[in-house]
Design a protein around this motif. Structure first.
Motif, PDB file in Angstrom:
ATOM      1  N   GLY A  24       5.653  -3.480  -7.144  1.00 13.85           N
ATOM      2  CA  GLY A  24       5.967  -2.929  -5.819  1.00 13.85           C
ATOM      3  C   GLY A  24       4.706  -2.458  -5.131  1.00 13.85           C
ATOM      4  O   GLY A  24       4.073  -1.499  -5.586  1.00 13.85           O
ATOM      5  N   GLY A  26       4.299  -1.248  -1.965  1.00 16.76           N
ATOM      6  CA  GLY A  26       4.402  -0.352  -0.808  1.00 16.76           C
ATOM      7  C   GLY A  26       3.394   0.773  -1.018  1.00 16.76           C
ATOM      8  O   GLY A  26       2.598   0.732  -1.979  1.00 16.76           O
ATOM      9  N   ILE A  27       3.438   1.783  -0.171  1.00 15.95           N
ATOM     10  CA  ILE A  27       2.411   2.822  -0.263  1.00 15.95           C
ATOM     11  C   ILE A  27       2.477   3.559  -1.601  1.00 15.95           C
ATOM     12  O   ILE A  27       1.444   3.942  -2.156  1.00 15.95           O
ATOM     13  CB  ILE A  27       2.462   3.802   0.936  1.00 15.95           C
ATOM     14  N   GLY A  29       3.476   2.344  -4.643  1.00 15.09           N
ATOM     15  CA  GLY A  29       2.894   1.511  -5.701  1.00 15.09           C
ATOM     16  C   GLY A  29       1.381   1.420  -5.544  1.00 15.09           C
ATOM     17  O   GLY A  29       0.624   1.494  -6.532  1.00 15.09           O
ATOM     18  N   ARG A  48       5.994  -8.646  -4.154  1.00  9.83           N
ATOM     19  CA  ARG A  48       6.569  -9.976  -3.933  1.00  9.83           C
ATOM     20  C   ARG A  48       6.443 -10.462  -2.488  1.00  9.83           C
ATOM     21  O   ARG A  48       6.608 -11.642  -2.224  1.00  9.83           O
ATOM     22  CB  ARG A  48       7.999 -10.034  -4.408  1.00  9.83           C
ATOM     23  N   GLY A  54       7.344  -3.487   3.336  1.00  3.07           N
ATOM     24  CA  GLY A  54       8.725  -2.995   3.251  1.00  3.07           C
ATOM     25  C   GLY A  54       8.858  -1.723   4.059  1.00  3.07           C
ATOM     26  O   GLY A  54       8.412  -1.639   5.214  1.00  3.07           O
ATOM     27  N   ALA A  58       7.468   0.755   8.097  1.00  2.65           N
ATOM     28  CA  ALA A  58       8.512   1.143   9.062  1.00  2.65           C
ATOM     29  C   ALA A  58       8.627   2.640   9.334  1.00  2.65           C
ATOM     30  O   ALA A  58       9.635   3.076   9.875  1.00  2.65           O
ATOM     31  CB  ALA A  58       9.861   0.615   8.544  1.00  2.65           C
ATOM     32  N   SER A  60       7.982   6.530  10.946  1.00  7.06           N
ATOM     33  CA  SER A  60       7.739   7.081  12.295  1.00  7.06           C
ATOM     34  C   SER A  60       6.250   7.315  12.511  1.00  7.06           C
ATOM     35  O   SER A  60       5.836   7.769  13.564  1.00  7.06           O
ATOM     36  CB  SER A  60       8.473   8.411  12.457  1.00  7.06           C
ATOM     37  N   GLY A 243      10.652   1.025  -4.381  1.00  9.80           N
ATOM     38  CA  GLY A 243      11.319   1.707  -3.268  1.00  9.80           C
ATOM     39  C   GLY A 243      12.826   1.535  -3.316  1.00  9.80           C
ATOM     40  O   GLY A 243      13.471   1.818  -4.332  1.00  9.80           O
ATOM     41  N   ALA A 249      15.108  -3.865  -9.460  1.00 12.95           N
ATOM     42  CA  ALA A 249      13.921  -4.192 -10.273  1.00 12.95           C
ATOM     43  C   ALA A 249      14.128  -3.771 -11.718  1.00 12.95           C
ATOM     44  O   ALA A 249      13.644  -4.448 -12.637  1.00 12.95           O
ATOM     45  CB  ALA A 249      12.679  -3.528  -9.682  1.00 12.95           C
ATOM     46  N   ARG A 252      15.697  -6.547 -13.353  1.00 15.48           N
ATOM     47  CA  ARG A 252      14.801  -7.692 -13.567  1.00 15.48           C
ATOM     48  C   ARG A 252      13.777  -7.434 -14.668  1.00 15.48           C
ATOM     49  O   ARG A 252      13.295  -8.356 -15.309  1.00 15.48           O
ATOM     50  CB  ARG A 252      14.002  -7.971 -12.296  1.00 15.48           C
ATOM     51  N   GLY A 269      16.414   3.089   8.907  1.00 17.92           N
ATOM     52  CA  GLY A 269      15.921   3.728  10.129  1.00 17.92           C
ATOM     53  C   GLY A 269      15.157   2.727  10.975  1.00 17.92           C
ATOM     54  O   GLY A 269      14.379   1.928  10.453  1.00 17.92           O
ATOM     55  N   SER A 270      15.397   2.749  12.289  1.00 19.66           N
ATOM     56  CA  SER A 270      14.737   1.798  13.192  1.00 19.66           C
ATOM     57  C   SER A 270      13.958   2.518  14.286  1.00 19.66           C
ATOM     58  O   SER A 270      14.287   3.647  14.655  1.00 19.66           O
ATOM     59  CB  SER A 270      15.788   0.898  13.848  1.00 19.66           C
ATOM     60  N   LYS A 393       7.807  10.219   0.576  1.00 20.40           N
ATOM     61  CA  LYS A 393       7.487   9.986   1.989  1.00 20.40           C
ATOM     62  C   LYS A 393       6.104   9.343   2.026  1.00 20.40           C
ATOM     63  O   LYS A 393       5.339   9.452   1.069  1.00 20.40           O
ATOM     64  CB  LYS A 393       7.356  11.308   2.750  1.00 20.40           C
TER      65      LYS A 393
HETATM   66  C1  FAD Z   1      12.764   5.030   9.681  1.00 16.37           C
HETATM   67  C2  FAD Z   1      11.812   5.662   8.734  1.00 16.37           C
HETATM   68  C3  FAD Z   1      10.934   6.635   9.181  1.00 16.37           C
HETATM   69  C4  FAD Z   1      10.046   7.227   8.298  1.00 16.37           C
HETATM   70  N1  FAD Z   1       9.120   8.078   8.793  1.00 16.37           N
HETATM   71  C5  FAD Z   1       8.218   8.639   7.970  1.00 16.37           C
HETATM   72  C6  FAD Z   1       7.199   9.458   8.495  1.00 16.37           C
HETATM   73  O1  FAD Z   1       7.058   9.601   9.707  1.00 16.37           O
HETATM   74  N2  FAD Z   1       6.352  10.036   7.641  1.00 16.37           N
HETATM   75  C7  FAD Z   1       6.459   9.881   6.292  1.00 16.37           C
HETATM   76  O2  FAD Z   1       5.693  10.496   5.572  1.00 16.37           O
HETATM   77  N3  FAD Z   1       7.383   9.048   5.752  1.00 16.37           N
HETATM   78  C8  FAD Z   1       8.253   8.422   6.565  1.00 16.37           C
HETATM   79  N4  FAD Z   1       9.184   7.560   6.079  1.00 16.37           N
HETATM   80  C9  FAD Z   1       9.271   7.361   4.629  1.00 16.37           C
HETATM   81  C10 FAD Z   1       8.239   6.375   4.101  1.00 16.37           C
HETATM   82  O3  FAD Z   1       8.061   5.285   4.971  1.00 16.37           O
HETATM   83  C11 FAD Z   1       8.703   5.882   2.728  1.00 16.37           C
HETATM   84  O4  FAD Z   1       9.004   6.974   1.909  1.00 16.37           O
HETATM   85  C12 FAD Z   1       7.644   5.048   2.008  1.00 16.37           C
HETATM   86  O5  FAD Z   1       7.120   4.060   2.847  1.00 16.37           O
HETATM   87  C13 FAD Z   1       8.266   4.413   0.788  1.00 16.37           C
HETATM   88  O6  FAD Z   1       7.284   3.632   0.184  1.00 16.37           O
HETATM   89  P1  FAD Z   1       7.573   2.814  -1.134  1.00 16.37           P
HETATM   90  O7  FAD Z   1       6.286   2.262  -1.582  1.00 16.37           O
HETATM   91  O8  FAD Z   1       8.300   3.678  -2.102  1.00 16.37           O
HETATM   92  O9  FAD Z   1       8.625   1.700  -0.689  1.00 16.37           O
HETATM   93  P2  FAD Z   1       8.342   0.288   0.045  1.00 16.37           P
HETATM   94  O10 FAD Z   1       7.326   0.421   1.097  1.00 16.37           O
HETATM   95  O11 FAD Z   1       9.651  -0.277   0.442  1.00 16.37           O
HETATM   96  O12 FAD Z   1       7.708  -0.575  -1.109  1.00 16.37           O
HETATM   97  C14 FAD Z   1       8.453  -1.162  -2.138  1.00 16.37           C
HETATM   98  C15 FAD Z   1       7.902  -2.569  -2.299  1.00 16.37           C
HETATM   99  O13 FAD Z   1       8.425  -3.141  -3.496  1.00 16.37           O
HETATM  100  C16 FAD Z   1       8.528  -4.552  -3.274  1.00 16.37           C
HETATM  101  N5  FAD Z   1       9.430  -5.094  -4.281  1.00 16.37           N
HETATM  102  C17 FAD Z   1      10.754  -4.885  -4.405  1.00 16.37           C
HETATM  103  N6  FAD Z   1      11.212  -5.506  -5.502  1.00 16.37           N
HETATM  104  C18 FAD Z   1      10.151  -6.127  -6.075  1.00 16.37           C
HETATM  105  C19 FAD Z   1       9.987  -6.927  -7.235  1.00 16.37           C
HETATM  106  N7  FAD Z   1      10.997  -7.208  -8.038  1.00 16.37           N
HETATM  107  N8  FAD Z   1       8.753  -7.393  -7.525  1.00 16.37           N
HETATM  108  C20 FAD Z   1       7.696  -7.122  -6.712  1.00 16.37           C
HETATM  109  N9  FAD Z   1       7.802  -6.364  -5.606  1.00 16.37           N
HETATM  110  C21 FAD Z   1       9.013  -5.864  -5.289  1.00 16.37           C
HETATM  111  C22 FAD Z   1       9.058  -4.658  -1.853  1.00 16.37           C
HETATM  112  O14 FAD Z   1       8.776  -5.916  -1.290  1.00 16.37           O
HETATM  113  C23 FAD Z   1       8.319  -3.504  -1.168  1.00 16.37           C
HETATM  114  O15 FAD Z   1       7.149  -3.952  -0.496  1.00 16.37           O
HETATM  115  C24 FAD Z   1      10.060   6.892   6.932  1.00 16.37           C
HETATM  116  C25 FAD Z   1      10.925   5.900   6.485  1.00 16.37           C
HETATM  117  C26 FAD Z   1      11.766   5.261   7.388  1.00 16.37           C
HETATM  118  C27 FAD Z   1      12.653   4.154   6.919  1.00 16.37           C
END
Ligand code: FAD
Length: 573
Positions: A24, A26-27, A29, A48, A54, A58, A60, A243, A249, A252, A269-270, A393
């Motif tokens: 993963g 995202g931020i 990982g 992936r 992801g 997205a 704010s 995430g 996952a 898997r 959230g959009s 976050k």
């Molecule tokens: C509408 C909205 C507004 C927000 N606003 C804020 C804000 O203003 N400030 C703030 O601090 N936070 C905010 N957040 C929260 C923040 O964006 C999230 O908490 C953070 O981005 C989550 O990151 P992540 O790495 O956990 O998830 P993700 O960014 O979703 O990363 C998970 C990654 O795993 C990958 N993945 C999934 N399954 C597999 C697999 N089997 N193998 C390989 N890769 C895989 C996906 O493709 C994805 O890229 C907001 C969130 C949303 C939705």
């Protein structure tokens, strides 16, 4: 295929043994990948899709303490978030900047009882927040940051003074409160900068986008989704940082179904990016942080010359790729009308929209806004222990990574070598407020070009200028944008680009600023093709896929692209 990826694949062919595999990109990982790399471990990061594509693409775009979490009594989360906010302001000053935030207030005492009840766990309903509960919240916010005051304390303004500064705000207000948080200009770019930093910290580590790890027959196998090649890989621990997909996952990565309660229950959230100069000026440089009629907190602020507005908060049953639906756009429009009733905003003003799923801990709370934004690590036993990241976050990614890595180090019986709280990020290293002026003098480039490059790359702008100086194509890809053809070539060579969308959506702000048109897409595709060695069929495919993706997930239709091309040729005629 760019040489950078070839080298990584070659490294994998040579040696598939890693200390830790992070799944993963995202931020969260990426944060764990950097934190582990800083400890000198050999780490494999597997995403992936593209990095930060992801939920991490997205948000704010607020880097904030989370004023409203105080209502839930989540003081530790607010304290941690404020500490991380201040660290990001100094470690990544090229991307994280102060954000004056103003709350229009329509009553004095409202919400006091409800706020207290919810704080005591006696109410689960949202309610309007009046001046008194807001004053209490902001006083706590100031108190938590008292020892390292990065910003001025909050202030209240009376009705007249508020309307003097924001004449288009709804005149029904009683007063307003202003405080400071921060915003991030390019979250997707910060993700890439962190990946590149990690590879400097641990050159034997490998970060691969467009790749997947699975566990057939108990072993671990990595598939390069760009070529289909499969590699056997090994590790002593796995970090599941997927995430909203964390439960998928787990299935898997373990060869049998866990069959227990899910860990994550997401909410969608959009946001809209709006090109409306009247709304832009009405904001007077502030974020307006306000309550919609349903009690949900919404935001609107000036973003890269446009206006960013959001967000919705809708429960989803299953993680998937999401988009801003028409009813969500209407919800945001209605919220904007309530706060700026005299500003006309048309559907045509929306140049881009985006959506993501918050990976929130499983909760049965009926009001999604009240589900905790905190985070924790859940360990799963197995042949290879798995550490699952739940919640979090953007703001707190570093703290979350630190906690995860402490758990992983304990598992591996290793000790921490270093921390990341004071570690500069990418082009934040050596940054100063007058860096653009210095860059212009050093390389004899225009002040405008220097400002653009420093805004995007921080101190890495020097690297970009030097690269571009050696090429004949350092000219903008379109008369209305700053991105040059040579700069695209730099990104393809240096920033792990595999697909056309990586450049247009995440390495540059071309799409989110509404700067892409048919012409821009074709020109950028031609440059990427030349750099990455794509043939004509592959290039056409990439263009087609990207245009479909734009229409389906970002609200940018073929007609919009065509109109932009037409308008621009008229502007330049
Ligand atoms: C509408 C909205 C507004 C927000 N606003 C804020 C804000 O203003 N400030 C703030 O601090 N936070 C905010 N957040 C929260 C923040 O964006 C999230 O908490 C953070 O981005 C989550 O990151 P992540 O790495 O956990 O998830 P993700 O960014 O979703 O990363 C998970 C990654 O795993 C990958 N993945 C999934 N399954 C597999 C697999 N089997 N193998 C390989 N890769 C895989 C996906 O493709 C994805 O890229 C907001 C969130 C949303 C939705």
């Amino acid at each position: 295929m760019p040489e950078q990826r070839d080298q990584k694949i070659e490294g994998l062919r040579r040696d598939g043994h890693f200390d830790v595999i992070v799944v993963g990109g995202g931020i969260n990982g990426i944060g764990v990948y950097r934190e582990l790399a800083a400890q000198g471990l050999r780490v494999l990061l597997v995403e992936r899709n593209d990095f930060c594509s992801g939920c991490s693409a997205a948000p704010s775009r607020m880097i904030h303490g989370g004023l409203r979490y105080l209502e839930n009594g989540e003081f530790d989360l607010v304290r941690e978030s404020l500490c991380e906010r201040d660290a990001l302001l100094s470690n990544a000053p090229h991307m994280v900047r102060p954000l004056p935030t103003t709350i229009p207030v329509t009553s004095i005492f409202s919400g006091l009882l409800n706020g207290t009840a919810s704080f005591l766990g006696l109410s689960r309903q949202p309610s309007s927040r009046g001046a008194v509960p807001i004053k209490i919240g902001l006083t706590m916010y100031d108190w938590i940051t008292r020892s390292r005051r990065a910003f001025p304390k909050h202030t209240f303004r009376g009705r007249d003074q508020t309307l003097h500064l924001w004449p288009k705000l709804n005149p029904d207000l009683r007063c307003s409160a202003t405080y400071y948080d921060a915003w991030i200009s390019y979250p997707e770019r910060m993700g890439i900068e962190l990946v590149l930093d990690a590879e400097k910290l641990s050159p034997e580590s490998v970060a691969l986008n467009y790749a997947e790890v699975t566990s057939p027959n108990g072993g671990l196998s990595l598939e390069d989704l760009m070529s289909g090649e499969i590699f056997a890989v090994e590790a002593r621990a796995i970090v599941n940082a997927t995430g909203a997909w964390v439960d998928d996952a787990i299935e898997r990565l373990t060869d049998n179904s866990r069959g227990s309660k899910p860990l994550v229950a997401g909410t969608k959230g959009s946001h809209l990016v709006i090109d409306n100069p009247e709304l832009y000026h009405a904001l007077n440089g502030h974020m307006i942080y306000f309550e919609n009629t349903d009690g949900r907190v919404c935001i609107v602020f000036p973003y890269l010359g446009k206006v960013l507005a959001g967000a919705t908060d809708i429960r989803v049953d299953k993680a998937s790729r999401v988009r801003c639906e028409p009813e969500e756009r209407d919800y945001i429009f209605q919220a904007l009308r309530a706060v700026f009733p005299s500003v006309a905003i048309r559907s045509d003003d929306v140049v881009f929209s985006f959506s993501g799923i918050r990976p929130l801990p499983l909760s049965d709370h009926e009001f999604t806004g009240r589900i905790s934004r905190s985070h924790f690590v859940h360990r799963l036993d197995g042949t290879i222990p798995q550490f699952c990241l739940v919640g979090g976050k953007w703001t707190t990614f570093r703290a979350f990574a630190e906690q995860t890595v402490d758990a992983v180090l304990a598992e591996l019986e290793q000790t921490r070598k270093t921390g990341t709280l004071d570690m500069a990020i990418g082009g934040g290293a050596g940054f100063s407020d007058d860096y653009a002026g210095q860059l212009a003098d050093r390389h004899a480039i225009s002040a405008d070009r220097a400002a653009y490059l420093v805004d995007l790359y921080g101190t890495r702008a020097d690297e970009v200028v030097v690269f571009c100086a050696d090429r004949a194509d350092d000219t903008p890809v379109d008369n209305l944008c700053h991105t040059s053809a040579a700069e695209i070539a730099f990104l393809v060579q240096q920033e792990l680009v595999c697909r056309l969308g990586d450049i247009l959506l995440r390495r540059t702000p071309l799409a989110i600023r509404g700067e892409i048109s048919d012409t821009v897409i074709d020109r950028v595709a031609a440059i990427v093709a030349a750099e990455a060695g794509w043939d004509e069929a592959k290039t056409l495919n990439e263009i087609q896929d990207f245009r479909s993706e734009l229409e389906e997930f970002y609200g940018v239709s073929a007609e919009m692209l065509e109109r932009r091309t037409r308008d621009r040729s008229e502007t330049c005629a």
